[in-house]
Design an enzyme around this catalytic site. Sequence first.
Site, PDB file in Angstrom:
ATOM      1  N   HIS A  22      15.618  -2.643  -4.253  1.00  0.00           N
ATOM      2  CA  HIS A  22      16.454  -3.718  -3.231  1.00  0.00           C
ATOM      3  C   HIS A  22      16.091  -4.919  -3.295  1.00  0.00           C
ATOM      4  O   HIS A  22      16.404  -6.012  -2.618  1.00  0.00           O
ATOM      5  CB  HIS A  22      16.258  -2.980  -1.854  1.00  0.00           C
ATOM      6  CG  HIS A  22      16.429  -1.539  -1.793  1.00  0.00           C
ATOM      7  ND1 HIS A  22      17.940  -1.061  -1.904  1.00  0.00           N
ATOM      8  CD2 HIS A  22      15.591  -0.511  -1.495  1.00  0.00           C
ATOM      9  CE1 HIS A  22      17.691   0.396  -1.619  1.00  0.00           C
ATOM     10  NE2 HIS A  22      16.406   0.750  -1.617  1.00  0.00           N
ATOM     11  N   GLY A  26      19.962   1.911   1.948  1.00  0.00           N
ATOM     12  CA  GLY A  26      20.912   2.905   2.642  1.00  0.00           C
ATOM     13  C   GLY A  26      20.485   2.881   4.365  1.00  0.00           C
ATOM     14  O   GLY A  26      21.370   3.053   4.894  1.00  0.00           O
ATOM     15  N   ASP A  84      10.322  -0.306   3.778  1.00  0.00           N
ATOM     16  CA  ASP A  84      10.800   0.317   2.334  1.00  0.00           C
ATOM     17  C   ASP A  84      10.694  -0.729   1.322  1.00  0.00           C
ATOM     18  O   ASP A  84      11.798  -1.493   1.233  1.00  0.00           O
ATOM     19  CB  ASP A  84      12.399   0.807   2.621  1.00  0.00           C
ATOM     20  CG  ASP A  84      12.983   1.498   1.341  1.00  0.00           C
ATOM     21  OD1 ASP A  84      12.130   1.478   0.299  1.00  0.00           O
ATOM     22  OD2 ASP A  84      13.860   2.042   1.392  1.00  0.00           O
TER      23      ASP A  84
END
Length: 282
Positions: free
Chosen positions: A191, A209, A186
């Site tokens: 992030h 998450g 991801d």
Amino acid sequence: MAINYDEIMSLTSENVEISYTDKDSILYSLGVGFGNDPMNVDELKYVYENSQIALPSMATNFQYHSPLLLKANINFIMVVHGEQKLSITNPLPVSGEFLANAKVIGCYDKGPGKGAIIDVETTINLKKDNTEICKLISTTFARGDGGFDGPASPKKELIKPTGNPDCVHEITTKPDQALIFRLSGDYNPLHSDPNFAKAAGFERPILHGMCTYGIACRSIVESMCDGDTKKLKRFDCRFSSPVYPGETIITEMWKDGNNFYFQSKVKESDKIVIKNGEGELT
């Protein structure tokens, strides 16, 4: 451009070939904080190839290989992971070759300025014999894409366990936790990039998450499964608030026969970050 309901509901991907190695499993485990204490033999089995095992939540990595929503007209700067469901049919191997089949199973309109909710289901099978490993349902909250005249979001009953939790477990994340976890697939700059995070409304990059999910899964396996990953059959939750790398995640668990309920909160702020958590044990 607004979401086209019929178009997004038709999105599928079939027989996507996915493979990973034991090193990928180790990287995921490091990404959710295993190995911080190299003398802890219970953690070492996740990050050392001698008798290695995989954390069940690593199955969420399969979702990165079937990014159906990249074909949809949504504002990705305003996208966050809303909910995650995982049903485990057979134990997740530490390496292997797989086939993934994904489809959009729901798209709901919360109204102009209120966003949209999109559900994607992914089924994972072993490539060699088609044995089903797991089924995942990922719910995306597209905060900038409401008002496309789609169906209304169904109401979901909130789970509110009563009494004191049966188990409480806490795990402290590291300041570089998101930078490690992103290497599992991801690469959303939310992030890692401070400027991107600020443009999305956050003071700094937030934890994935799916990293928070994996950390909660660690707590469930260690506290409710006696460290036996094979006991976990289902693990569902809703993400309610972001976690910043470096914060401590406390997971509270209530057992009800073979079922359990849980919630996770940040120790430093007492803010709930995972709610409506529920699952099933063997």
